[in-house]
Motif scaffolding. Sequence first.
Motif, short mmCIF file in Angstrom:
data_model
loop_
_atom_site.label_atom_id
_atom_site.label_comp_id
_atom_site.label_asym_id
_atom_site.label_seq_id
_atom_site.Cartn_x
_atom_site.Cartn_y
_atom_site.Cartn_z
N GLU A 1 106.94 -23.45 42.96
CA GLU A 1 105.52 -23.28 43.26
C GLU A 1 104.67 -23.58 42.02
OE1 GLU A 1 102.50 -19.59 44.37
OE2 GLU A 1 104.61 -19.50 44.98
N ARG A 2 105.07 -23.06 40.87
CA ARG A 2 104.32 -23.32 39.64
C ARG A 2 104.36 -24.80 39.28
NH1 ARG A 2 106.07 -17.91 38.45
NH2 ARG A 2 108.20 -18.62 38.00
N GLN B 1 101.96 -26.68 41.57
CA GLN B 1 100.58 -26.46 41.17
C GLN B 1 100.23 -27.26 39.91
OE1 GLN B 1 100.54 -22.20 40.78
NE2 GLN B 1 100.14 -21.85 42.95
#
Length: 336
Positions: free
Chosen positions: A77-78, A81
Amino acid sequence: MEPGRRLRDEAVLEVSDGPQARPWYSVVDAWRDWYSGYLGSHIEFENSEGEIGRTALENSYMPDYGKRYYAKLKDFERGVQREFDGMTTVMLTFTASHRNADGGWRCPADHMRDIMDGYDAARKQLHQVLSGQKWEYARVWEPHADGYGHLHMAVFVEDGGGDLRAEQFRSVMESHVRNCGPAGREAHQVEGDDAAVSVNDDVENLGSYVSEYIGIFGDETLNRPMKEQMFYAVTWATNTRRVDFSNGAQEMMNREQTRRQFRRETDGLEPEDCPEGFEEWQEEQEEDDGAVSEWTVESICTVSYGSPEYADPTTGGVETTAIEGRSGVDPPPSFE
């Protein structure tokens, strides 16, 4: 079971006409015995000075292992992003009939292979649909209420404008249906209440979103619902990975793990804050990785009652056997 399939030896029954698959209930018992063998077991290490260290022996069915999956998903997820300009999540679901052509229950191992045959073709079609776009995926097996499995493919696409539509993935689902005879078109529609394709451009917590499909939290494994234990036994017997990621996703997660380690060792500095220092730090890590560890694996230690029992760690590994099978016993259904 279809001839030629390979199963773990624990799931194989040797009979006069060749090796055959054990009944499902027997494979569940074998899987539970295998899993129980990990409880109370440790890997024992020893260094050059004779010091002993132990760490718990784990397998991917243990509840704590789910925390690793979740951590990897949060790293992903990081990474998304950081590296994507906006993201749309597309969830594709692949399944197949649980019944064979005679109306009986399909062998669960054959059923899982059926789905994978269709999935392999669908994944190739997906590359064409998303040609020219940046995307990665996570693949997750999940059990039905009767213990049979179905497959989710969570596709994460760089899509700053939120322009993706479910209709764009119709050819992907059709490819699965063409290459998986028991699939059926009705179960793989891209529209409607029970659509096999969902498009979401506002997923705030990707880790939690995918974890819902993995089912990584809950009771101790041997206390989980029987449908899950039946499903686990099939994935275990067929050496099927329940969770997998694209190569790009793996690389993205590795980069995030490296960034996190660098921050931890430099009191919160980001690689961008000191690029030269980050390069030096990476070189040091590579040198450390190439060094010979002073710790060696000596044995597997199990403590149940009384004195510890020791086993040679080099005797492990998964042994499989090709099943003779009986042609015509479990004919797959076919849908127009």
